[in-house]
Design an enzyme around this catalytic site. Structure first.
Site, mmCIF file in Angstrom:
data_model
loop_
_atom_site.group_PDB
_atom_site.id
_atom_site.type_symbol
_atom_site.label_atom_id
_atom_site.label_comp_id
_atom_site.label_asym_id
_atom_site.label_seq_id
_atom_site.Cartn_x
_atom_site.Cartn_y
_atom_site.Cartn_z
ATOM 1 N N LYS A 182 3.736 -2.696 7.497
ATOM 2 C CA LYS A 182 3.301 -3.397 6.289
ATOM 3 C C LYS A 182 3.946 -4.786 6.228
ATOM 4 O O LYS A 182 3.292 -5.781 6.011
ATOM 5 C CB LYS A 182 3.670 -2.563 5.060
ATOM 6 C CG LYS A 182 3.263 -3.182 3.761
ATOM 7 C CD LYS A 182 3.555 -2.261 2.582
ATOM 8 C CE LYS A 182 3.341 -3.008 1.271
ATOM 9 N NZ LYS A 182 3.594 -2.190 0.093
ATOM 10 N N GLU A 188 13.082 -1.484 13.580
ATOM 11 C CA GLU A 188 12.704 -0.493 14.594
ATOM 12 C C GLU A 188 11.354 -0.839 15.204
ATOM 13 O O GLU A 188 11.176 -0.836 16.430
ATOM 14 C CB GLU A 188 12.628 0.911 13.965
ATOM 15 C CG GLU A 188 13.946 1.446 13.424
ATOM 16 C CD GLU A 188 14.238 0.994 11.986
ATOM 17 O OE1 GLU A 188 13.576 0.041 11.493
ATOM 18 O OE2 GLU A 188 15.145 1.584 11.361
ATOM 19 N N GLY A 243 4.027 1.984 1.416
ATOM 20 C CA GLY A 243 4.114 2.451 2.810
ATOM 21 C C GLY A 243 3.792 3.932 2.956
ATOM 22 O O GLY A 243 2.973 4.325 3.786
ATOM 23 N N HIS A 361 11.616 33.335 11.863
ATOM 24 C CA HIS A 361 12.648 33.713 12.837
ATOM 25 C C HIS A 361 13.779 32.699 12.865
ATOM 26 O O HIS A 361 14.547 32.640 13.818
ATOM 27 C CB HIS A 361 12.009 33.887 14.221
ATOM 28 C CG HIS A 361 10.964 34.965 14.200
ATOM 29 N ND1 HIS A 361 11.262 36.290 14.411
ATOM 30 C CD2 HIS A 361 9.647 34.909 13.898
ATOM 31 C CE1 HIS A 361 10.155 37.012 14.294
ATOM 32 N NE2 HIS A 361 9.162 36.199 13.970
ATOM 33 N N LYS A 489 20.096 -1.037 6.066
ATOM 34 C CA LYS A 489 19.423 -2.067 6.884
ATOM 35 C C LYS A 489 20.286 -3.317 6.962
ATOM 36 O O LYS A 489 20.453 -3.918 8.012
ATOM 37 C CB LYS A 489 18.091 -2.453 6.244
ATOM 38 C CG LYS A 489 16.965 -1.459 6.445
ATOM 39 C CD LYS A 489 15.671 -2.077 5.927
ATOM 40 C CE LYS A 489 14.585 -1.053 5.757
ATOM 41 N NZ LYS A 489 13.402 -1.591 5.082
#
Ligand code: F6P
Length: 523
Positions: A182, A188, A243, A361, A489
């Protein structure tokens, strides 16, 4: 709950809602009719109805960022105008959808060619958070609808392992990179995008070939151009799309590439179906409102700090991860819409889960007998997208068995009788007995649908989006900002520098010590 079911044979009917093929059975909850009336009163008192209208109408419900939150507009049928700040946004939405259609059909049909003239066989989506989780979840969920589409890969993590593994067997001549961000500034994503460009140019040997192999999904035209992606290959969306609410926008391009635009539009139509229901149904018969109120009931009145989402549907393996961002980034707030600290109640729950039967499990022991109180949402299809022998009947039976066991539990007498019928010695029975009692009375919702098709998946996602929104109204949080991701950040830059220098003398001793350790300079 057990006694309430015994006393009222109509309980399941009283506490179920049906919307087309989607059934919400919420009868296995610690509720009476009165509980639900009071919870609906709470929703009304907190102003859910006017806030709902405000959101759908384009009011700036994201007050801290002074923006509308109009993901619902992205799934409205074309032709209905919607004015936001004086502009009919539906025209722009329709134009962008046409752009997506033309491009996805060209790629899927093989007329969009790579630099050597070969069609695209592999698409790598580079994005993170909302620019990854939604499309990745949907592509996995609807893989059986992908027919002749290209293979879609997702790279989100900064860890080079993610990019390296995803691209290890790819051929640059037939690979398309979709850079989804966006803001087009996310560390990243931009790091992975630069690596992708380098990877590609090394193999293609020609920068100009990028035009055929890179497209961008963004709101930031300047940054896309600065990166070197032709803005003709940019698919736009708008600041009023959050986002984590963006898979319905251009961010959904990998979905359209995977399953085709018609099916992507069917996903939108399913979400729109849920939008209409949410907007029009009275609160007491409104699926997102009911789910939200049950969440508030357990979270605020029983101190349940988490809830588990367990799809008995392998196709929904990424659904819990998607919901984590949707719910926790939206409602993980301790300051309310007015800027005041939230006091006297807690907000966003922890969301977690894994598909059944695998989860049976792993963590179901704790759900059945642990000291924590954890409500569960089960999701189950009547028919499988992968019919295979007796698998689906047994899968469905397992799901129903778990919700029934959580609700009913097993008394001491029942446990003893079960062990006696298994032929165990009396001494063993007496020693084991306390361990084999199940308290029961553990709540769950079951969402049962005919089949996980694009329309149904659209409904399910929109259901949770609106659930989260209703809870935000009740808690008076802004579900559409995420300032809590900022601090980490900001600290990353100085720490990257410190790692270069091998020391961080101005930082706390723990961080400084870790930097030295990582750079091989202990002490
Ligand atoms: O995690 C923070 C966040 O801002 C999310 O809200 C967003 O989905 C994600 O980062 C990615 O942002 P962008 O699409 O701008 O790269």
């Amino acid at each position: 709950m057990r006694s309430m079911f015994e006393a009222d044979p109509g309980r399941a009917q009283s506490f179920s809602l049906l919307l087309d093929d989607l059934l919400l059975d919420y009868s296995k909850n610690r509720i009476t009719t009165r509980t639900m009336e009071l919870l609906v009163d709470l929703a009304r008192e907190r102003g859910v109805e006017p806030m709902r209208e405000a959101m759908f109408g384009g009011t700036h419900v994201n007050n801290t960022e002074n923006r509308a939150a109009l993901h619902t507009a992205l799934r409205r049928p074309p032709g209905e105008a919607l004015l936001v700040d004086g502009t009919d946004i539906m025209r722009e939405v329709a134009a962008e959808r046409e752009h997506m259609r033309a491009f996805s059909e060209a790629v899927r049909g093989g007329t969009w060619r790579g630099f050597t003239g070969q069609p695209i066989t592999d698409v790598v989506n580079i994005g993170i958070g909302g620019s990854d989780l939604g499309p990745a979840m949907v592509c996995e969920a609807l893989a059986s609808y992908a027919d002749q589409g290209p293979r879609i890969h997702f790279v989100s993590n900064l860890d080079g392992a993610h990019f390296a593994r995803a691209t290890a067997s790819l051929d640059a001549r037939t690979t398309l990179f979709v850079v989804a961000s966006k803001t087009f500034t996310t560390l990243e994503t931009m790091t992975n995008a630069r690596t992708a460009r380098q990877w590609f140019v090394q193999r293609a040997g020609d920068e100009s070939a990028i035009t055929r192999h890179f497209v961008a999904l963004s709101t930031n035209t300047e940054a896309v151009a600065a990166f070197g992606i032709d803005t003709a290959n940019m698919f736009r969306f708008w600041d009023w799309v959050g986002g984590r609410y963006s898979l319905w926008s251009a961010i959904g391009l990998p979905i359209a590439l995977a399953i085709g635009m018609n099916r992507f539009e069917s996903l939108l139509a399913g979400a729109h179906r849920m939008d209409r229901h949410f907007r029009e149904a009275p609160l007491h018969a409104n699926m997102p409102v009911i789910l939200a109120l049950l969440g508030v009931w357990y979270h605020n009145f029983f101190d349940a700090c988490s809830y588990a989402v367990v799809p008995y549907d392998q196709c929904l393996a990424r659904f819990p991860a998607f919901l984590q961002q949707l719910d926790m980034e939206s409602n993980g707030k301790s300051v309310d819409r007015d800027g005041d600290r939230v006091t006297g109640y807690s907000t966003g729950p922890v969301v977690w889960g894994e598909p059944g039967c695998n989860s049976q499990h792993s963590f179901f022991q704790l759900l059945h007998q642990g000291t924590r109180f954890i409500p569960v949402d089960f999701l189950l299809a009547a028919d499988s997208n992968y019919p295979l022998g007796d698998h689906h009947r047994l899968l469905a039976a397992s799901c129903l068995a778990q919700s029934r066991a959580l609700m009913m539990g097993r008394t001491l007498e029942e446990a003893r009788a079960a062990m006696q019928s298994d032929g165990l010695d009396d001494a063993i029975i007496e020693a084991r007995l306390p361990h084999c009692v199940f308290e029961g009375n553990r709540p769950s919702n079951t969402l049962a649908y005919r089949r996980l098709d694009p329309f149904t998946l659209g409904m399910l996602i929109a259901l949770y989006e609106h659930k989260v929104f209703v809870q935000s109204v009740i808690w008076n949080t802004n579900a559409f900002d995420q300032f809590g991701v900022e601090l980490g950040k900001r600290l990353t830059g100085p720490l990257a520098k410190a790692l270069d220098e091998g020391d961080a003398p101005s930082m706390d001793s723990s961080t400084a010590n870790l930097v030295r350790h990582l750079r091989g300079r202990p002490g």
